[in-house]
Design a protein around this motif. Sequence first.
Motif, PDB file in Angstrom:
ATOM      1  N   SER A  12      16.621 -38.462 -23.698  1.00 38.91           N
ATOM      2  CA  SER A  12      15.331 -37.932 -23.834  1.00 38.91           C
ATOM      3  C   SER A  12      14.272 -38.640 -22.764  1.00 38.91           C
ATOM      4  N   THR A  13      14.337 -39.909 -22.802  1.00 38.59           N
ATOM      5  CA  THR A  13      13.626 -40.548 -21.760  1.00 38.59           C
ATOM      6  C   THR A  13      13.877 -40.288 -20.516  1.00 38.59           C
ATOM      7  N   ILE A  14      14.780 -39.809 -19.904  1.00 39.74           N
ATOM      8  CA  ILE A  14      15.159 -39.540 -18.749  1.00 39.74           C
ATOM      9  C   ILE A  14      14.530 -38.120 -18.601  1.00 39.74           C
ATOM     10  N   PHE A  15      14.722 -37.247 -19.515  1.00 41.31           N
ATOM     11  CA  PHE A  15      14.143 -35.847 -19.281  1.00 41.31           C
ATOM     12  C   PHE A  15      12.584 -36.145 -19.378  1.00 41.31           C
ATOM     13  N   THR A  16      11.995 -36.932 -20.134  1.00 40.87           N
ATOM     14  CA  THR A  16      10.597 -37.228 -20.036  1.00 40.87           C
ATOM     15  C   THR A  16      10.078 -37.646 -18.954  1.00 40.87           C
ATOM     16  N   ILE A  17      10.806 -38.551 -18.114  1.00 36.86           N
ATOM     17  CA  ILE A  17      10.353 -39.205 -16.834  1.00 36.86           C
ATOM     18  C   ILE A  17      10.516 -38.005 -15.738  1.00 36.86           C
ATOM     19  N   ARG A  18      11.535 -37.288 -15.823  1.00 33.27           N
ATOM     20  CA  ARG A  18      11.599 -36.183 -14.948  1.00 33.27           C
ATOM     21  C   ARG A  18      10.627 -35.106 -15.170  1.00 33.27           C
ATOM     22  N   ILE A  19      10.362 -34.842 -16.260  1.00 37.05           N
ATOM     23  CA  ILE A  19       9.153 -33.671 -16.376  1.00 37.05           C
ATOM     24  C   ILE A  19       8.019 -34.326 -15.989  1.00 37.05           C
ATOM     25  N   ALA A  20       7.670 -35.412 -16.199  1.00 35.16           N
ATOM     26  CA  ALA A  20       6.342 -35.913 -16.030  1.00 35.16           C
ATOM     27  C   ALA A  20       6.125 -36.197 -14.480  1.00 35.16           C
ATOM     28  N   THR A  21       7.319 -36.467 -13.798  1.00 35.58           N
ATOM     29  CA  THR A  21       7.442 -36.540 -12.560  1.00 35.58           C
ATOM     30  C   THR A  21       7.161 -35.375 -11.518  1.00 35.58           C
ATOM     31  N   ASN A  22       7.846 -34.276 -12.121  1.00 31.18           N
ATOM     32  CA  ASN A  22       7.674 -32.846 -11.615  1.00 31.18           C
ATOM     33  C   ASN A  22       6.229 -32.337 -11.885  1.00 31.18           C
ATOM     34  N   TYR A  23       5.574 -32.725 -12.845  1.00 35.14           N
ATOM     35  CA  TYR A  23       4.147 -32.207 -12.830  1.00 35.14           C
ATOM     36  C   TYR A  23       3.293 -33.198 -12.341  1.00 35.14           C
ATOM     37  N   ALA A  24       3.631 -34.486 -12.030  1.00 40.54           N
ATOM     38  CA  ALA A  24       2.728 -35.162 -11.138  1.00 40.54           C
ATOM     39  C   ALA A  24       2.613 -34.638  -9.782  1.00 40.54           C
ATOM     40  N   TRP A  59       2.042 -36.690 -19.071  1.00 45.03           N
ATOM     41  CA  TRP A  59       2.808 -37.727 -19.602  1.00 45.03           C
ATOM     42  C   TRP A  59       2.901 -37.147 -21.098  1.00 45.03           C
ATOM     43  N   ILE A  60       2.023 -36.872 -21.783  1.00 46.94           N
ATOM     44  CA  ILE A  60       2.217 -36.354 -23.366  1.00 46.94           C
ATOM     45  C   ILE A  60       2.944 -35.101 -23.578  1.00 46.94           C
ATOM     46  N   PHE A  61       2.509 -34.065 -22.600  1.00 46.40           N
ATOM     47  CA  PHE A  61       3.383 -32.789 -22.611  1.00 46.40           C
ATOM     48  C   PHE A  61       4.792 -33.047 -22.181  1.00 46.40           C
ATOM     49  N   ALA A  62       5.111 -34.086 -21.194  1.00 44.59           N
ATOM     50  CA  ALA A  62       6.524 -34.337 -20.960  1.00 44.59           C
ATOM     51  C   ALA A  62       7.256 -34.988 -21.978  1.00 44.59           C
ATOM     52  N   ALA A  63       6.396 -35.958 -22.848  1.00 40.15           N
ATOM     53  CA  ALA A  63       7.180 -36.706 -23.745  1.00 40.15           C
ATOM     54  C   ALA A  63       7.459 -35.654 -24.917  1.00 40.15           C
ATOM     55  N   ILE A  64       6.674 -34.503 -25.330  1.00 41.62           N
ATOM     56  CA  ILE A  64       6.811 -33.682 -26.304  1.00 41.62           C
ATOM     57  C   ILE A  64       8.066 -32.731 -25.896  1.00 41.62           C
ATOM     58  N   ILE A  65       8.102 -32.493 -24.759  1.00 39.23           N
ATOM     59  CA  ILE A  65       9.218 -31.636 -24.393  1.00 39.23           C
ATOM     60  C   ILE A  65      10.720 -32.499 -24.151  1.00 39.23           C
ATOM     61  N   GLY A  66      10.379 -33.595 -23.902  1.00 38.53           N
ATOM     62  CA  GLY A  66      11.665 -34.606 -23.408  1.00 38.53           C
ATOM     63  C   GLY A  66      12.115 -35.060 -24.697  1.00 38.53           C
TER      64      GLY A  66
END
Length: 142
Positions: A12-24, A59-66
């Motif tokens: 989940s942490t990996i998913f969160t980091i990937r999503i946050a990176t893509n949205y950055a 980051w909040i959005f990415a954490a919710i999804i991740g």
Amino acid sequence: SEQIYICLFEISTIFTIRIATNYAIVGIAVDRCIAVLRPLHYRSEVCKTKSKIIIASFWIFAAIIGYATMFYPVDSSKTTCSIYHTTNYTHLYIYGIIGKIIPCVFVTVCNFYILHRIRGVSYGEILDIFSPFSVISVDEKN
């Protein structure tokens, strides 16, 4: 059983980091669009406070999804660390669409719009790039 949750937390942490990176990257593309489309108003429209709020919301959005994978039922019969420990694969589809496809579309649209504005490339020429015969038509012009 506890190790499965540690494994899912890591994934989940990996998913969160990937999503946050893509949205950055989406944020950078939108920032470039604003800079190209409204260069005289850029400084007044983009400021540090707005940028910090947008980054925090990514980051909040990415954490919710991740971290949503942590709340799915777990298949405890699995012995290896894998995302497939959960019994519901819906989150993989959600991750693929929200975490990969939507950011890719945003970045592509922003970059093509910048290309259109800066170089005066028409939308038809942009679509020709994706035509299977675009290489042939370019060679025929020479």
